[in-house]
Design an enzyme around this catalytic site. Sequence first.
Site, PDB file in Angstrom:
ATOM      1  N   ALA A 126       0.813  -1.221   0.000  1.00 34.48           N
ATOM      2  CA  ALA A 126       0.000   0.000   0.000  1.00 34.48           C
ATOM      3  C   ALA A 126       0.843   1.267   0.000  1.00 34.48           C
ATOM      4  CB  ALA A 126      -0.930  -0.021   1.209  1.00 34.48           C
ATOM      5  N   ASN A 193       1.244  -3.001   7.853  1.00 33.99           N
ATOM      6  CA  ASN A 193       2.020  -3.540   6.734  1.00 33.99           C
ATOM      7  C   ASN A 193       2.900  -2.481   6.086  1.00 33.99           C
ATOM      8  OD1 ASN A 193       1.110  -6.377   6.626  1.00 33.99           O
ATOM      9  ND2 ASN A 193      -0.885  -5.421   6.389  1.00 33.99           N
ATOM     10  N   HIS A 223      -0.846   7.637   3.634  1.00 31.12           N
ATOM     11  CA  HIS A 223       0.457   7.367   4.244  1.00 31.12           C
ATOM     12  C   HIS A 223       1.411   8.483   3.834  1.00 31.12           C
ATOM     13  CE1 HIS A 223      -0.977   3.370   5.252  1.00 31.12           C
ATOM     14  NE2 HIS A 223      -1.329   3.196   3.994  1.00 31.12           N
TER      15      HIS A 223
END
Length: 282
Positions: A126, A193, A223
């Site tokens: 991701a 993750n 993020h």
Amino acid sequence: MKRVGLLGCGTIGSAIALAIESRSIHAELTHIYDASRAAAESLASRLPESRPEITSNPNLLFTSRTDIIVEAAAQQALRDSALAVIQNRKDLMIMSVGALLDDSIHDVIFEAAREFGTRIIIPSGAIAGLDGIRAVRAKLERVTLTTTKHPDSLRGAPFFDKSDVTPDGITSPTVLYEGPAVDAVSLFPANVNVAAALSLAGIGGSRTTVRMVADPNTDKNTHRVEASGTFGGMTFEIENVPSPTNPKTSWLAVLSAVEALGGYCSDDVRSSSNRNGAAYNR
Ligand SMILES: NC(=O)c1ccc[n+]([C@@H]2O[C@H](COP(=O)([O-])OP(=O)(O)OC[C@H]3O[C@@H](n4cnc5c(N)ncnc54)[C@H](O)[C@@H]3O)[C@@H](O)[C@H]2O)c1
């Protein structure tokens, strides 16, 4: 043609299976396993061309005649199965990369892979930009990851068991956690993750800072990475749409998994920045 076995038939596993079925990935999907037999059967019913065998237990998957096992299940599944996969001399693609924040798991997997001569593939998942982080690894001094998600995407995290905060009680952007990536894993196991992939590419989970923000006004998983050191600095932000079938999993992670397996299965010469399926070694 590579023979692929699939551990986990949920959001990511299904996307991979369907990419093989539609020949977007040039491979054969020969065996699948899921702790939920219903999930495996439901996926198999969508694969009239591939017609993979549903194994009745994970060991039959690991000993099947396959070149690579794709783990798209859960951290515990990776802990339970990685060694068996490698000892059966199969390559292993890991999606539950958060488990690798535990040094003992990380070291067992990579030492076994060296011993048995198998490859470990870790898609960037991701996040993007890990090639840049890897390139400056030796010159990195600080790495901070700020992950912002809707409280619904964090629901069920052990963090809430130990806190007065509840997902439903969050009415404005709230920092739930700020600290080392290694400590975030027990509080937000399903959401670390990216922190793990970033830590492995850079300066490790104890020196990578994670800030987890719950924002009831967002519909994205964002993020933001800020990294600095003697090389200079870099800041990048990834704004992910959650996948339609699992709000904890960003769509980019699904696409990245398909891309990484496609790269592994193809003979194409690929540029190093594109080789997101490279094995990491700390
Ligand atoms: N690397 C990344 O950036 C990234 C991004 C998103 C998700 N993930 C991880 O990838 C994994 C799969 O994600 P998903 O969105 O497909 O999840 P999902 O919940 O949609 O599917 C997981 C499937 O695995 C099965 N499963 C769970 N434990 C199992 C076990 N021990 N043995 C066999 N099957 C088991 C479940 O029954 C389910 O069908 C998760 O661990 C998730 O945290 C990684």
